[in-house]
Design a protein around this motif. Structure first.
Motif, PDB file in Angstrom:
ATOM      1  N   TRP A 346       0.815  -1.204   0.000  1.00 47.92           N
ATOM      2  CA  TRP A 346       0.000   0.000   0.000  1.00 47.92           C
ATOM      3  C   TRP A 346       0.852   1.259   0.000  1.00 47.92           C
ATOM      4  O   TRP A 346       1.954   1.305   0.526  1.00 47.92           O
ATOM      5  CB  TRP A 346      -0.975  -0.005   1.174  1.00 47.92           C
ATOM      6  CG  TRP A 346      -0.390  -0.061   2.548  1.00 47.92           C
ATOM      7  CD1 TRP A 346       0.220   0.953   3.212  1.00 47.92           C
ATOM      8  CD2 TRP A 346      -0.395  -1.185   3.445  1.00 47.92           C
ATOM      9  NE1 TRP A 346       0.603   0.537   4.471  1.00 47.92           N
ATOM     10  CE2 TRP A 346       0.226  -0.759   4.640  1.00 47.92           C
ATOM     11  CE3 TRP A 346      -0.878  -2.489   3.356  1.00 47.92           C
ATOM     12  CZ2 TRP A 346       0.386  -1.608   5.731  1.00 47.92           C
ATOM     13  CZ3 TRP A 346      -0.717  -3.322   4.439  1.00 47.92           C
ATOM     14  CH2 TRP A 346      -0.099  -2.884   5.603  1.00 47.92           C
ATOM     15  N   VAL A 347       0.325   2.308  -0.608  1.00 46.09           N
ATOM     16  CA  VAL A 347       1.040   3.573  -0.753  1.00 46.09           C
ATOM     17  C   VAL A 347       0.838   4.397   0.503  1.00 46.09           C
ATOM     18  O   VAL A 347      -0.295   4.698   0.894  1.00 46.09           O
ATOM     19  CB  VAL A 347       0.559   4.339  -1.994  1.00 46.09           C
ATOM     20  CG1 VAL A 347       1.292   5.673  -2.110  1.00 46.09           C
ATOM     21  CG2 VAL A 347       0.766   3.496  -3.246  1.00 46.09           C
ATOM     22  N   GLN A 348       1.935   4.771   1.130  1.00 47.08           N
ATOM     23  CA  GLN A 348       1.874   5.516   2.380  1.00 47.08           C
ATOM     24  C   GLN A 348       1.978   7.026   2.173  1.00 47.08           C
ATOM     25  O   GLN A 348       1.406   7.787   2.948  1.00 47.08           O
ATOM     26  CB  GLN A 348       3.024   5.076   3.299  1.00 47.08           C
ATOM     27  CG  GLN A 348       2.880   3.671   3.855  1.00 47.08           C
ATOM     28  CD  GLN A 348       1.842   3.585   4.950  1.00 47.08           C
ATOM     29  OE1 GLN A 348       0.662   3.427   4.664  1.00 47.08           O
ATOM     30  NE2 GLN A 348       2.261   3.686   6.186  1.00 47.08           N
ATOM     31  N   ALA A 349       2.727   7.447   1.160  1.00 49.10           N
ATOM     32  CA  ALA A 349       2.981   8.881   1.004  1.00 49.10           C
ATOM     33  C   ALA A 349       3.190   9.231  -0.462  1.00 49.10           C
ATOM     34  O   ALA A 349       3.733   8.431  -1.229  1.00 49.10           O
ATOM     35  CB  ALA A 349       4.208   9.293   1.827  1.00 49.10           C
ATOM     36  N   VAL A 350       2.752  10.438  -0.848  1.00 51.65           N
ATOM     37  CA  VAL A 350       3.027  10.959  -2.180  1.00 51.65           C
ATOM     38  C   VAL A 350       3.509  12.400  -2.042  1.00 51.65           C
ATOM     39  O   VAL A 350       3.174  13.101  -1.086  1.00 51.65           O
ATOM     40  CB  VAL A 350       1.785  10.916  -3.103  1.00 51.65           C
ATOM     41  CG1 VAL A 350       1.381   9.496  -3.408  1.00 51.65           C
ATOM     42  CG2 VAL A 350       0.628  11.700  -2.518  1.00 51.65           C
ATOM     43  N   ALA A 351       4.305  12.816  -3.014  1.00 49.69           N
ATOM     44  CA  ALA A 351       4.808  14.196  -3.053  1.00 49.69           C
ATOM     45  C   ALA A 351       5.029  14.563  -4.508  1.00 49.69           C
ATOM     46  O   ALA A 351       5.144  13.700  -5.381  1.00 49.69           O
ATOM     47  CB  ALA A 351       6.103  14.320  -2.247  1.00 49.69           C
ATOM     48  N   VAL A 352       5.091  15.872  -4.768  1.00 55.95           N
ATOM     49  CA  VAL A 352       5.284  16.372  -6.126  1.00 55.95           C
ATOM     50  C   VAL A 352       6.533  17.237  -6.153  1.00 55.95           C
ATOM     51  O   VAL A 352       6.773  18.029  -5.228  1.00 55.95           O
ATOM     52  CB  VAL A 352       4.063  17.185  -6.600  1.00 55.95           C
ATOM     53  CG1 VAL A 352       4.273  17.704  -8.021  1.00 55.95           C
ATOM     54  CG2 VAL A 352       2.803  16.350  -6.520  1.00 55.95           C
ATOM     55  N   THR A 353       7.349  17.092  -7.195  1.00 59.05           N
ATOM     56  CA  THR A 353       8.550  17.917  -7.332  1.00 59.05           C
ATOM     57  C   THR A 353       8.168  19.377  -7.582  1.00 59.05           C
ATOM     58  O   THR A 353       7.064  19.685  -8.035  1.00 59.05           O
ATOM     59  CB  THR A 353       9.426  17.403  -8.480  1.00 59.05           C
ATOM     60  OG1 THR A 353       8.638  17.338  -9.676  1.00 59.05           O
ATOM     61  CG2 THR A 353       9.971  16.019  -8.171  1.00 59.05           C
ATOM     62  N   SER A 390       8.679  -0.103   7.651  1.00 57.07           N
ATOM     63  CA  SER A 390       7.933   0.554   6.576  1.00 57.07           C
ATOM     64  C   SER A 390       8.109   2.067   6.610  1.00 57.07           C
ATOM     65  O   SER A 390       8.363   2.662   7.654  1.00 57.07           O
ATOM     66  CB  SER A 390       6.457   0.211   6.687  1.00 57.07           C
ATOM     67  OG  SER A 390       5.916   0.737   7.887  1.00 57.07           O
ATOM     68  N   VAL A 391       7.961   2.683   5.437  1.00 60.34           N
ATOM     69  CA  VAL A 391       7.978   4.137   5.307  1.00 60.34           C
ATOM     70  C   VAL A 391       6.618   4.681   5.708  1.00 60.34           C
ATOM     71  O   VAL A 391       5.591   4.184   5.272  1.00 60.34           O
ATOM     72  CB  VAL A 391       8.312   4.551   3.868  1.00 60.34           C
ATOM     73  CG1 VAL A 391       8.059   6.038   3.658  1.00 60.34           C
ATOM     74  CG2 VAL A 391       9.755   4.232   3.553  1.00 60.34           C
ATOM     75  N   GLN A 392       6.609   5.710   6.528  1.00 60.33           N
ATOM     76  CA  GLN A 392       5.372   6.349   6.959  1.00 60.33           C
ATOM     77  C   GLN A 392       5.112   7.659   6.226  1.00 60.33           C
ATOM     78  O   GLN A 392       3.962   8.046   6.033  1.00 60.33           O
ATOM     79  CB  GLN A 392       5.411   6.605   8.469  1.00 60.33           C
ATOM     80  CG  GLN A 392       5.541   5.350   9.327  1.00 60.33           C
ATOM     81  CD  GLN A 392       4.318   4.471   9.244  1.00 60.33           C
ATOM     82  OE1 GLN A 392       4.214   3.623   8.363  1.00 60.33           O
ATOM     83  NE2 GLN A 392       3.375   4.682  10.131  1.00 60.33           N
ATOM     84  N   ASP A 393       6.180   8.345   5.827  1.00 55.28           N
ATOM     85  CA  ASP A 393       6.012   9.643   5.176  1.00 55.28           C
ATOM     86  C   ASP A 393       7.286   9.983   4.416  1.00 55.28           C
ATOM     87  O   ASP A 393       8.357   9.432   4.698  1.00 55.28           O
ATOM     88  CB  ASP A 393       5.722  10.727   6.226  1.00 55.28           C
ATOM     89  CG  ASP A 393       5.145  11.993   5.625  1.00 55.28           C
ATOM     90  OD1 ASP A 393       4.750  11.963   4.435  1.00 55.28           O
ATOM     91  OD2 ASP A 393       5.075  13.011   6.338  1.00 55.28           O
ATOM     92  N   ILE A 394       7.173  10.878   3.435  1.00 61.45           N
ATOM     93  CA  ILE A 394       8.343  11.367   2.703  1.00 61.45           C
ATOM     94  C   ILE A 394       8.208  12.864   2.474  1.00 61.45           C
ATOM     95  O   ILE A 394       7.112  13.423   2.494  1.00 61.45           O
ATOM     96  CB  ILE A 394       8.519  10.664   1.334  1.00 61.45           C
ATOM     97  CG1 ILE A 394       7.266  10.850   0.471  1.00 61.45           C
ATOM     98  CG2 ILE A 394       8.886   9.215   1.497  1.00 61.45           C
ATOM     99  CD1 ILE A 394       7.430  10.371  -0.960  1.00 61.45           C
ATOM    100  N   ALA A 395       9.336  13.500   2.270  1.00 60.67           N
ATOM    101  CA  ALA A 395       9.376  14.916   1.888  1.00 60.67           C
ATOM    102  C   ALA A 395      10.492  15.094   0.873  1.00 60.67           C
ATOM    103  O   ALA A 395      11.551  14.475   0.984  1.00 60.67           O
ATOM    104  CB  ALA A 395       9.604  15.809   3.105  1.00 60.67           C
ATOM    105  N   ILE A 396      10.262  15.947  -0.131  1.00 62.92           N
ATOM    106  CA  ILE A 396      11.236  16.175  -1.193  1.00 62.92           C
ATOM    107  C   ILE A 396      11.937  17.501  -0.967  1.00 62.92           C
ATOM    108  O   ILE A 396      11.302  18.504  -0.608  1.00 62.92           O
ATOM    109  CB  ILE A 396      10.554  16.183  -2.577  1.00 62.92           C
ATOM    110  CG1 ILE A 396       9.816  14.872  -2.810  1.00 62.92           C
ATOM    111  CG2 ILE A 396      11.569  16.402  -3.686  1.00 62.92           C
ATOM    112  CD1 ILE A 396       9.030  14.856  -4.095  1.00 62.92           C
ATOM    113  N   ALA A 397      13.244  17.519  -1.177  1.00 65.33           N
ATOM    114  CA  ALA A 397      14.015  18.753  -1.051  1.00 65.33           C
ATOM    115  C   ALA A 397      13.564  19.775  -2.097  1.00 65.33           C
ATOM    116  O   ALA A 397      13.084  19.393  -3.169  1.00 65.33           O
ATOM    117  CB  ALA A 397      15.505  18.456  -1.219  1.00 65.33           C
ATOM    118  N   PRO A 398      13.696  21.066  -1.799  1.00 65.80           N
ATOM    119  CA  PRO A 398      13.269  22.091  -2.759  1.00 65.80           C
ATOM    120  C   PRO A 398      13.936  21.977  -4.123  1.00 65.80           C
ATOM    121  O   PRO A 398      13.313  22.292  -5.145  1.00 65.80           O
ATOM    122  CB  PRO A 398      13.674  23.400  -2.057  1.00 65.80           C
ATOM    123  CG  PRO A 398      13.659  23.072  -0.605  1.00 65.80           C
ATOM    124  CD  PRO A 398      14.136  21.652  -0.528  1.00 65.80           C
TER     125      PRO A 398
END
Length: 773
Positions: A346-353, A390-398
């Protein structure tokens, strides 16, 4: 105790509570002589590491501090201060001592395991650093707008502020009375907002570390938080509602209702006009922040919507769900533009560049995927290293070049996103991008066949060197069962598309495709002469396939529930099947008739085995028992009771005198077939076992568990001690043992293959193991 190189380094650098000892060299801390196996494995890996360091030094002539900085990519920053490692890298006398260790290990008579191919992760991989400090699962992470600091929230009820340049912990923010489930940072980078299971929202000053506000009186947990681009309002999910608070006045502006279950994710459009919420009710909702009205409801996920992100232009919404998909929605038209389905968890986190061109998705077991939002294509898929949680969350660098993940192993990890570092995390010749679900060793013990989850590609490896020999493709779904004919000429693979494919291992050609089952195939067995394959399915049938003609000979019907396991008698005349209908059935393979049904279990029977003389059938059940049936008389001879959970595997010793059963109660039990007595219980696992083998000399037992800790163990049957062990970087998904029990091949959920040799065994003996789905 056998330890890995990474564990050994952690121990001497004080990371496991032991102070560094400058007076002792690295080698002085190796296990004692009576544990030569551990010395051998550690020495092998030190040798590999030393070669890497020497090669780097000879090329660039760096100072010692620079080399340690490079090694910081995969070890902790505290290694810079470790005098012991400094001594190891400066002195080059270790080669001689390593050779002495290997010589001593070879002189030992104690059985053990030796890695045939290197398994040490190289230092220049995708992992930049690991941030340690939380004492429980890390649930959320957010970055300041400049990318200089990360703020994490944890089940330990704290938030921590990390300096990503120095990799040091700056502050720990305390005050929550429950797990911190969500974190957001204001656009000016001055405040952090946290949501908690204590039903509160808190606002923190990141400069002073002080708590500025606490918002209470919520009806449910606060699991999602977002801040408007102007930094004036915070939008968050509390129970089944979305609330809008004014950060300046501290007043509640709106409460948005409409979801039928908990709100798990929220996001705000860049123009501050809309909020998007994702819920456990399997929907996304778009809200007008001026009027408080519900504008749109997106349906299509068939499980929780766990994460939501908006593209910088405000045109699209990206959602991740526990139904293992990522969906891209057009905010203006309300249409679904793309569905990305390549996740196996299952997908835990999504982010956009920042440029809005790519979406990053992280699934439950640290699989990171990069999708092109214009083309809908998968650009990069990688299973991140250290797959123990498991991964719970992600964040992308600026700048979009790296990503930080929050994990249940209490850590945050910083990863390179591009520039090819993913390709360097492990030699690609022996690494899949997904879990290895099926593995087998050819009868001559020279080759290994493996199959992965999403690749639908089969690979043949040289067991001694680890080199890739052949690649087969043609399956349309995950392959999770493999069997090899006794002559080593053919391999049969079973995939989740209910299809069996027969490949010629010499020519690499597909010989037959067997279609006929209407549900998943759970088990596969081959007759000793290699002429027939018998498949067992959830469709309640067994099918007998002729491997020479490619024809279906028989469909065996009679079970009233899923057929869970199948085995063949040594003479190849009968098939024995076990089922969810709580029975064991005996079939005549030539006539295709049912000969006998054994009744007696009170729950599904998931494991079966036949004694070498073909006179008895052993069955293991979800009713916690093992039963011994006389195949000719049709009578129940013994019922072995003692397990406290379902029996996952049973095996019989080659001399037919003992039965070994493995259970979800984390134990192995050895039973005497003649007396019916329990001879020994082995314990020490933390999960259920799916492979068991026993030597004919009754000296050694090999067991494999799904545990995240030590997964493969060799036991001394007389003493009950574990004399050797092995664990990879994630739990073992499958294992194969050669016929002479000298070679083992292990496939991990993280995608690695490990090839090992069982050394110093008194005599060869035949393979005997049982595996279940």
């Amino acid at each position: 105790m056998t330890i890995t190189w990474q564990e050994f380094i952690k121990e001497i650098s004080g990371e496991r509570g032991l102070a560094p000892d400058p007076e002792k060299t690295l080698l002085a801390r190796l296990p004692s002589e009576d544990q030569c196996l551990a010395e051998e494995i550690v020495a092998d890996e030190l040798n590999i590491t030393l070669k890497t360091v020497k090669k780097r030094m000879s090329k660039v002539h760096k100072k010692f501090k620079d080399i340690l900085d490079d090694y910081d990519d995969f070890l902790s920053s505290s290694l810079k201060k470790t005098i012991v490692l400094h001594d190891f890298l400066k002195k080059e006398y270790c080669q001689t001592e390593i050779q002495q260790l290997l010589a001593r290990a070879n002189q030992s008579q104690t059985p053990g395991l030796r890695l045939l191919t290197p398994s040490l992760k190289p230092p220049e991989g995708a992992l930049v650093c690991i941030l340690e400090g939380h004492s429980d699962s890390v649930n959320a992470v957010a970055l300041t707008p400049d990318g200089a600091r990360a703020i994490s929230g944890s089940d330990d009820k704290t938030l921590k502020v990390w300096n990503l340049k120095t990799r040091e912990l700056e502050q720990t923010l305390t005050g929550h009375q429950g797990s911190v489930s969500a974190v957001a940072v204001t656009p000016d980078g001055e405040r952090a907002i946290s949501g908690s299971d204590d039903k509160t929202l808190k606002v923190w000053n990141l400069k002073t570390g002080e708590l500025e506000q606490t918002l209470t009186d919520h009806q449910g947990w606060v699991r999602a938080v977002a801040v408007t681009p102007d930094g004036e309002r915070v939008i968050y999910g509390a129970g089944c509602t979305i609330k809008v608070w004014n950060l300046k006045t501290g007043e509640l502006e709106q409460t948005l209702t409409g979801h039928q279950d908990s709100v798990i994710a929220v996001a705000v459009t860049p123009d501050e006009q809309r909020a998007i919420s994702g819920s456990a009710d399997e929907t996304l909702k778009v809200w007008n922040l001026k009027t408080g009205e519900l504008e749109q409801t997106f349906t299509g996920h068939h499980n929780w919507v766990s994460s939501v992100a908006v593209t910088p232009d405000g045109e699209r919404v990206i959602s991740g769900s526990h139904n293992r998909t990522v969906k891209v929605w057009n905010l203006h038209t309300g249409e679904l533009e793309h569905t990305f389905c390549d996740h196996w968890e299952w997908v835990q986190a999504v982010a956009v560049t920042e440029d809005g061109e790519r979406a990053i998705a992280a699934s439950h077991l640290e699989t990171l995927e990069v999708w092109n939002l214009k083309t809908g294509e998968l650009e990069l898929q990688h299973t991140l290293w250290s797959l123990r949680a498991s991964v719970q969350d992600i964040a992308i660098a600026p700048d979009g070049k790296w990503v930080i993940s929050a994990s249940t192993d209490h850590t945050l990890k910083v990863w390179h996103l591009y520039t090819g570092e993913f390709e360097q995390t492990f030699p690609r010749s022996r690494r899949w991008v997904d879990a290895v679900y099926a593995i087998a060793i050819t009868p001559d013990g020279k080759s290994v066949i493996s199959a992965s989850g999403h690749a639908e590609i089969l690979k043949v490896w040289h067991l001694q060197t680890g080199g890739l020999e052949k690649t087969f493709s043609g399956h349309c779904d995950r392959v999770d069962t493999v069997a090899i004919s006794p002559d080593g000429a053919r391999a049969i693979f079973v995939s989740d598309d209910k299809i069996l494919k027969v490949w010629n291992l010499y020519t690499g050609k597909l010989e037959y495709t067997f279609c006929g089952h209407s549900d998943l195939v759970n088990a596969l067995a081959m007759t000793p002469d290699g002429k027939r394959a018998i498949s067992a399915s959830d469709d309640k049938t067994l099918k007998v396939w002729n491997l020479y003609t490619g024809e279906l000979e028989h469909t065996l019907t009679g079970h009233s529930d899923s057929v869970m396991a199948v085995t063949i008698t040594p003479d190849g005349q009968r098939a024995i099947s076990s089922s969810g209908d709580r029975t064991v059935k005996v079939w005549d393979l030539h006539a295709g008739n049912l000969e006998r049904t054994f009744y007696g279990h009170r729950a599904p029977v998931g494991a079966i085995a036949v004694t070498p003389d073909g006179n008895r059938v052993i069955s293991g059940s979800f009713d916690y028992t093992v039963k011994v049936w006389n195949l000719h008389a049709g009578e129940l001879e013994h019922t072995f009771s003692g397990h406290r959970a379902w029996v996952s595997t049973v095996a019989v010793s080659p001399n037919g005198e003992r039965v070994i059963s493995a259970s979800d109660d984390e134990t192995l039990k050895v039973w005497n077939l003649h007396t019916g007595e329990l001879e020994r219980t082995f314990s020490g696992y933390i999960d259920w076992m799916h492979v068991v083998a026993l030597s004919p000399s009754e000296e050694l037992v090999i067991s494999v568990s799904h545990s995240y800790e030590t997964s493969l163990k060799i036991w001394d049957l007389q003493t009950g001690d574990a004399i050797a062990s092995f664990s990879g970087d994630s739990s073992i998904a499958c294992c194969a043992i050669s016929r002479d029990l000298q070679m083992l091949a292990v496939g991990n959920y993280s995608g690695e293959l490990h090839f090992l040799r069982l050394v110093r065994v008194p005599q060869p003996y035949a393979q005997l193991y049982s595996a279940s789905r």
